[in-house]
Scaffold this active site. Structure first.
Site, short mmCIF file in Angstrom:
data_model
loop_
_atom_site.label_atom_id
_atom_site.label_comp_id
_atom_site.label_asym_id
_atom_site.label_seq_id
_atom_site.Cartn_x
_atom_site.Cartn_y
_atom_site.Cartn_z
N LYS A 98 72.27 63.42 52.89
CA LYS A 98 72.26 64.81 53.36
C LYS A 98 71.23 64.97 54.45
O LYS A 98 70.07 64.54 54.29
CB LYS A 98 71.92 65.76 52.21
CG LYS A 98 71.87 67.24 52.62
CD LYS A 98 71.43 68.13 51.49
CE LYS A 98 71.41 69.60 51.89
NZ LYS A 98 70.41 69.88 52.93
N ASP A 224 67.60 78.78 43.78
CA ASP A 224 69.00 78.49 44.11
C ASP A 224 69.40 77.10 43.62
O ASP A 224 69.37 76.13 44.37
CB ASP A 224 69.21 78.62 45.62
CG ASP A 224 70.70 78.55 45.98
OD1 ASP A 224 71.53 78.63 45.06
OD2 ASP A 224 71.01 78.40 47.17
#
Length: 242
Positions: A98, A224
C-alpha cells in the site's frame, strides 16, 4: 520492560537505512528488459524491528524477498480516490503493498514501538501484520518520493473466499451500496448470520482479543478501523466439514 530494553526499542524503531542506486543499471529482481533510466534513493525504516515481526509470524527472509523482489509483476486491485493511494498484491497473493502519504508514514513510525510490543505480547492479534515500511526517491524524476508499506494479505488461503464483510460494530450508515462486493454490519445482521466456534473457550478467546485490540487502538487515538470477515462456502468434496 526495563529502561535499557525500552531505549533500544525506541532507537531501533527510529533507525533508517539508506541506499543509493546509480542510473542505467540492472538490479536483482527487476522484471524489465531495460535498465532503470533514473538514479534513485531507497530508505528502509526500522529494518530490525520489522525483521523481528516477520520472524514472529514465521516468515523466512528468502521467501519474503522472493515474493516481493522476484521477477514478477504486482497486481493492482484497488485505489483510494480520496487519498490518491494505491493497493497492490504480490504475485503469489501473500502480501499487500500500500502506498502511503508522508503523514501516514510518519504516524506509523511514531506508533511502531507500541505496535511492536502489542504484537509480541499478543501474537494472536487481529491487527494488520505490517512486515516492512519503505521510501523510494527518484531525483531525476521531479524528485518524486513514494512511501509504501508491505502487509500480510489476510485472505491468502487455499480456500475460495465466497463472501466478505467489513464490520465496525455500528449500524449508522453501515449498509453496502448496490453492487458492492463487500458487505457491512447491517447486511450481515439482516442475513441472520452468526459466528459459531467449535472448540471450547474459542469464543471467549476471540472476544477477549478483539477487546484488547480495540483498547490498544483507542489508546492511540485511532478510530477508523474495522474487522474484515471472510466466508468460505463448504461444498461436498472440497475437504471441509460442516
Amino acid at each position: 520492560m526495563g529502561y535499557t530494553e525500552h531505549t533500544t526499542l525506541l532507537t531501533e524503531c527510529a533507525r533508517i537505512t539508506k541506499y543509493k542506486f546509480p542510473p542505467h543499471q540492472f538490479y536483482l529482481g527487476s522484471n524489465t528488459a531495460k535498465p532503470l533510466p533514473h538514479k534513485y534513493k531507497f530508505k528502509v525504516y526500522a529494518p530490525l524491528v520489522f525483521g523481528r515481526i516477520r520472524s514472529l509470524f514465521g516468515l523466512e527472509k528468502q521467501t519474503f524477498l522472493h515474493s516481493i523482489c522476484g521477477k514478477f509483476n504486482f497486481y493492482e486491485f484497488a485505489s483510494n480516490a480520496r487519498s490518491g493511494q494505491f493497493f497492490f498484491y504480490s504475485h503469489d497473493g501473500r502480501y499487500m503493498i500500500k502506498t502511503l502519504t508522508y503523514t501516514e508514514s510518519k504516524f506509523l513510525r511514531e506508533i511502531l514501538p507500541y505496535y511492536y510490543r502489542h504484537l509480541t505480547r499478543y501474537p494472536s492479534t487481529f491487527l494488520t501484520h505490517f512486515y516492512g515500511m519503505y521510501r523510494v526517491c527518484m531525483p531525476n524524476a521531479n524528485n518524486q518520493r513514494l512511501h509504501f508499506i508491505i502487509m500480510r494479505s489476510v485472505f491468502h488461503t487455499e480456500k475460495k473466499i465466497d463472501r466478505v464483510w467489513d464490520l465496525k460494530g455500528s449500524k449508522a450508515g453501515r449498509r453496502a451500496g448496490k453492487g458492492d462486493s463487500v458487505g457491512k454490519d447491517l447486511d450481515i445482521l439482516e442475513e441472520g448470520r452468526k459466528l459459531r466456534f467449535r472448540e471450547p473457550g474459542a469464543r471467549s478467546k476471540f472476544l477477549e482479543q478483539l477487546a484488547r485490540d480495540a483498547t490498544f487502538l483507542a489508546r492511540l487515538g485511532i478510530m477508523d478501523y474495522s474487522l474484515l470477515l471472510g466466508l468460505h462456502d463448504c461444498k461436498e468434496g472440497d475437504g471441509c466439514s460442516n
